[in-house]
Design a protein around this motif. Structure first.
Motif, PDB file in Angstrom:
ATOM      1  N   VAL A 319       0.835  -1.208   0.000  1.00  0.00           N
ATOM      2  CA  VAL A 319       0.000   0.000   0.000  1.00  0.00           C
ATOM      3  C   VAL A 319       0.872   1.262   0.000  1.00  0.00           C
ATOM      4  O   VAL A 319       0.796   2.074  -0.918  1.00  0.00           O
ATOM      5  N   LEU A 320       1.725   1.383   1.018  1.00  0.00           N
ATOM      6  CA  LEU A 320       2.513   2.623   1.156  1.00  0.00           C
ATOM      7  C   LEU A 320       3.454   2.839  -0.025  1.00  0.00           C
ATOM      8  O   LEU A 320       3.518   3.925  -0.592  1.00  0.00           O
ATOM      9  N   VAL A 321       4.233   1.775  -0.395  1.00  0.00           N
ATOM     10  CA  VAL A 321       5.242   1.940  -1.445  1.00  0.00           C
ATOM     11  C   VAL A 321       4.610   2.291  -2.802  1.00  0.00           C
ATOM     12  O   VAL A 321       4.995   3.297  -3.408  1.00  0.00           O
ATOM     13  N   PRO A 322       3.600   1.517  -3.306  1.00  0.00           N
ATOM     14  CA  PRO A 322       3.051   1.891  -4.621  1.00  0.00           C
ATOM     15  C   PRO A 322       2.441   3.295  -4.635  1.00  0.00           C
ATOM     16  O   PRO A 322       2.714   4.074  -5.545  1.00  0.00           O
ATOM     17  N   PHE A 323       1.641   3.632  -3.599  1.00  0.00           N
ATOM     18  CA  PHE A 323       1.024   4.962  -3.593  1.00  0.00           C
ATOM     19  C   PHE A 323       2.083   6.050  -3.388  1.00  0.00           C
ATOM     20  O   PHE A 323       2.045   7.092  -4.032  1.00  0.00           O
ATOM     21  N   GLY A 324       3.029   5.787  -2.479  1.00  0.00           N
ATOM     22  CA  GLY A 324       4.108   6.750  -2.232  1.00  0.00           C
ATOM     23  C   GLY A 324       4.916   6.993  -3.494  1.00  0.00           C
ATOM     24  O   GLY A 324       5.315   8.111  -3.805  1.00  0.00           O
TER      25      GLY A 324
END
Ligand SMILES: [Zn+2]
Ligand SMILES: [Zn+2]
Length: 430
Positions: A319-324
């Motif tokens: 979640v965090l890595v792709p959106f970030g």
């Protein structure tokens, strides 16, 4: 060291363009095997080496370990008197059986085929360098090596295996089989081989010294001197040609339509995020009861079981890595349009983290592949891959492609003033 090795690289003075900020710096090689960094953006430019026997030795050992990992079982488990083992190819085979050939190809390509091609190429090029003349295909392979590098994910798979273990240890008695250890060794050696490889240094050994164009000087960018620097072999040359006159790679002053391509890939990735999070990544059937599980549901399940560290790893990777990454690349694209002086250090850090971290998002897809390959127990317990996994892999691929399409030299082009004071000559001695 062999007496008939190529002439030593020590005490040479070279003009090298930086692949990331385009600044041309004067480099004096005092000692081989020391990384030379760009004085402006600290990008590692080259690691000069007269000869290198360790890298091919590491690469060939990694290949042997890979072959052993494919021959023997990887993980095994025992549940209620039922025993099952899985090999690495089982993970891809089971995905293909459940009509997800894209996932199957993705898994086998990133953990076996691409790394194997890379390692064979490394060995071939080094055998070629040790002989009196280059073996056929050496230059072509040298051109392909840096392009294969981002798509090798054996280390990500090894970490995914550990995450899977935590996930299934409560459900069954797990045995680590021989291929688990050989694969971990292979992933480690592959990582060391990649960190030792250096494109500019390799081209120097394949084709001899760089030619210095008349009038080229350090302290200015290649563009400011009406030159183009080859990002692969480091040759400075007049602009205009589509291929580097030294190594033959594609050459552009700046990647054409870089920002448009990045935006197009980011929008596609955002669209793929919707099915990736709406549809199940995995479907578990136990004693006739079917339970689909999305990425977020999987994270919540780990939290309910008290596995906070694993929940955090999956949440960060999925979640965090792709959106970030999407936000960071969007912001970097916007930053290339800014005229005022921006904090270049932070921007370059953001770009490098974005480029490096992308492939770690594949952890959840690999966890699904391992779980699907292990749990095929008919009515008792069967795990199938869900369509969410395919969409999520697409998100990872599109964000990785977007990061590779982004030309970091564009953010430096807005900072012309910062090249006004020439940088002192750079030396490789510590
Ligand atoms: Zn630089
Ligand atoms: Zn070149």
């Amino acid at each position: 060291m062999a007496q008939d090795s190529p002439p030593t690289v020590q005490n040479q003075t070279l003009l090298l363009p930086c692949h990331e900020c385009d600044l041309v710096s004067e480099v004096t090689v005092r000692e081989s095997s020391q990384w030379l960094q760009c004085p402006r953006c600290q990008h590692p430019l080259m690691r000069p080496a007269d000869s290198d026997q360790l890298t091919p030795a590491l690469a060939s050992t990694a290949l042997v370990l890979l072959a052993l990992s494919l021959l023997f079982p990887y993980l095994g488990f025992e549940k209620g008197g039922l025993e099952r083992t899985m090999t690495l190819t089982d993970a891809a085979y089971e995905l293909a059986v459940y009509h997800h050939p894209f996932l199957a190809v993705m898994v086998i390509a990133t953990i076996v085929v691409i790394p194997a091609l890379y390692l064979i190429s490394v060995c071939w090029i080094h055998v070629s360098l040790a002989g009196p003349r280059l073996l056929p295909g050496s230059l072509l392979l040298a051109r392909w090596l840096p392009r294969l590098q981002p798509w090798m994910m054996a280390d990500v798979f090894a970490i995914a295996a550990l995450v899977s273990l935590v996930k299934i240890i409560a459900m069954a008695h797990i045995q680590l089989q021989s291929a688990f250890w050989t694969f971990t060794g292979y992933a480690l050696l592959l990582l060391v081989t990649v960190t030792r490889m250096n494109t500019i240094g390799l081209w120097q050994r394949l084709l001899g010294n760089l030619q210095q164009p008349a009038g080229a000087r350090s302290g200015l960018t290649a563009l400011e001197q009406n030159l183009t620097g080859c990002p692969w072999c480091g040759q400075l040359q007049p602009p205009g040609g589509h291929h580097c006159r030294r190594c033959g790679s594609h050459l552009h002053e700046r990647n054409p339509f870089s920002l448009q391509r990045v935006w197009a890939l980011l929008i596609t990735a955002i669209l793929c995020c919707i099915p990736a999070h709406l549809f199940p990544i995995m479907i578990t059937t136990s004693l006739g009861k079917t339970e689909p599980s999305t990425i977020i549901a999987g994270v919540m399940l780990f939290i309910r079981h008290g596995d906070w560290p694993i929940a955090l790893v999956i949440f960060t990777a999925s979640v965090l890595v792709p959106f970030g990454k999407i936000l960071a690349l969007g912001w970097l694209c916007a930053a290339t349009r800014q005229h005022q002086s921006l904090d270049m250090d932070s921007q370059m850090k953001l770009y490098r983290i974005t480029e490096w971290i992308g492939r770690w998002s594949m952890i959840d897809v690999f966890v699904v592949a391992i779980t699907v390959a292990l749990f095929q127990l008919g009515n008792i317990l069967t795990v199938e891959p869900g369509v969410g996994g395919v969409a999520f892999s697409a998100v990872v691929i599109f964000t990785m492609l977007a990061a590779h399409q982004f030309d970091p030299r564009l953010i430096w082009d807005r900072q012309r003033g910062s090249t006004a004071s020439p940088h002192p000559p750079l030396e490789s001695s510590p």
